[in-house]
Design a protein around this motif. Structure first.
Motif, PDB file in Angstrom:
ATOM      1  N   SER A 106      27.978  38.544 -13.811  1.00  0.00           N
ATOM      2  CA  SER A 106      28.466  39.315 -12.673  1.00  0.00           C
ATOM      3  C   SER A 106      29.690  38.688 -12.029  1.00  0.00           C
ATOM      4  N   VAL A 107      30.412  39.561 -11.358  1.00  0.00           N
ATOM      5  CA  VAL A 107      31.602  39.199 -10.591  1.00  0.00           C
ATOM      6  C   VAL A 107      31.508  39.940  -9.267  1.00  0.00           C
ATOM      7  N   ALA A 108      31.711  39.239  -8.168  1.00  0.00           N
ATOM      8  CA  ALA A 108      31.631  39.875  -6.849  1.00  0.00           C
ATOM      9  C   ALA A 108      32.928  39.677  -6.088  1.00  0.00           C
ATOM     10  N   VAL A 109      33.264  40.653  -5.267  1.00  0.00           N
ATOM     11  CA  VAL A 109      34.407  40.551  -4.364  1.00  0.00           C
ATOM     12  C   VAL A 109      33.867  40.586  -2.945  1.00  0.00           C
ATOM     13  N   ARG A 110      34.257  39.587  -2.160  1.00  0.00           N
ATOM     14  CA  ARG A 110      33.827  39.501  -0.765  1.00  0.00           C
ATOM     15  C   ARG A 110      34.832  40.205   0.141  1.00  0.00           C
ATOM     16  N   PRO A 111      34.465  40.512   1.371  1.00  0.00           N
ATOM     17  CA  PRO A 111      35.374  41.214   2.290  1.00  0.00           C
ATOM     18  C   PRO A 111      36.704  40.489   2.532  1.00  0.00           C
ATOM     19  N   ASP A 112      36.722  39.179   2.391  1.00  0.00           N
ATOM     20  CA  ASP A 112      37.979  38.442   2.595  1.00  0.00           C
ATOM     21  C   ASP A 112      38.864  38.451   1.347  1.00  0.00           C
ATOM     22  N   GLY A 113      38.422  39.140   0.283  1.00  0.00           N
ATOM     23  CA  GLY A 113      39.200  39.235  -0.945  1.00  0.00           C
ATOM     24  C   GLY A 113      38.903  38.140  -1.949  1.00  0.00           C
ATOM     25  N   SER A 114      38.049  37.195  -1.599  1.00  0.00           N
ATOM     26  CA  SER A 114      37.714  36.144  -2.555  1.00  0.00           C
ATOM     27  C   SER A 114      36.836  36.707  -3.659  1.00  0.00           C
ATOM     28  N   VAL A 115      36.989  36.127  -4.854  1.00  0.00           N
ATOM     29  CA  VAL A 115      36.262  36.581  -6.036  1.00  0.00           C
ATOM     30  C   VAL A 115      35.277  35.496  -6.442  1.00  0.00           C
ATOM     31  N   PRO A 128      21.959  50.559   5.685  1.00  0.00           N
ATOM     32  CA  PRO A 128      22.996  50.203   4.719  1.00  0.00           C
ATOM     33  C   PRO A 128      22.878  48.723   4.348  1.00  0.00           C
ATOM     34  N   VAL A 129      23.349  48.381   3.151  1.00  0.00           N
ATOM     35  CA  VAL A 129      23.320  46.979   2.735  1.00  0.00           C
ATOM     36  C   VAL A 129      24.262  46.162   3.608  1.00  0.00           C
ATOM     37  N   SER A 130      24.090  44.863   3.574  1.00  0.00           N
ATOM     38  CA  SER A 130      24.897  43.984   4.409  1.00  0.00           C
ATOM     39  C   SER A 130      26.366  44.032   4.008  1.00  0.00           C
ATOM     40  N   ALA A 131      27.194  43.479   4.830  1.00  0.00           N
ATOM     41  CA  ALA A 131      28.638  43.457   4.587  1.00  0.00           C
ATOM     42  C   ALA A 131      29.077  42.207   3.827  1.00  0.00           C
ATOM     43  N   ASP A 132      28.148  41.561   3.103  1.00  0.00           N
ATOM     44  CA  ASP A 132      28.481  40.347   2.354  1.00  0.00           C
ATOM     45  C   ASP A 132      29.449  40.599   1.215  1.00  0.00           C
ATOM     46  N   LEU A 133      29.391  41.795   0.616  1.00  0.00           N
ATOM     47  CA  LEU A 133      30.187  42.088  -0.571  1.00  0.00           C
ATOM     48  C   LEU A 133      30.923  43.413  -0.431  1.00  0.00           C
ATOM     49  N   LEU A 134      32.090  43.490  -1.075  1.00  0.00           N
ATOM     50  CA  LEU A 134      32.789  44.766  -1.195  1.00  0.00           C
ATOM     51  C   LEU A 134      32.432  45.447  -2.504  1.00  0.00           C
TER      52      LEU A 134
END
Length: 95
Positions: A76-85, A32-38
């Motif tokens: 692009s726009v990414a959401v991280r596990p901590d909710g930061s955009v 599985p891909v890393s947990a860097d992004l949601l």
């Protein structure tokens, strides 16, 4: 399950890839891909490319946003596990 950001897109395709709806369904190197992004959302002129770019960039993790930016007309726009955009363009407003 909350709106963290809204993408302002006019005459543009929008595609999102991530684990929120389908779980760990994107794999890279037989893992599985890393947990860097949601999630990672891509906007651009073509929906097929935006969709493919979103999945590819999500699988790349934090390097994916820079990869998308190399393609003219795509952002692009990414959401991280901590909710930061994170975004590579001014196309996001707070949710």
């Amino acid at each position: 399950h909350a709106i963290l950001a809204m993408v302002d897109a006019v005459d543009s395709a929008v595609a999102t890839s991530g684990t929120a709806e389908r779980g760990d369904h994107i794999w890279r190197d037989d893992a599985p891909v890393s947990a860097d992004l949601l999630s990672l959302t891509v906007t651009g002129p073509d929906i097929a490319c935006a969709d493919a770019f979103a999945t590819t960039a999500f699988a790349m993790g934090m390097d994916g946003m820079a990869w998308v930016a190399q393609h003219e007309g795509y952002r692009s726009v990414a959401v991280r596990p901590d909710g930061s955009v994170l975004t590579d363009a001014a196309l996001v407003s707070a949710g």
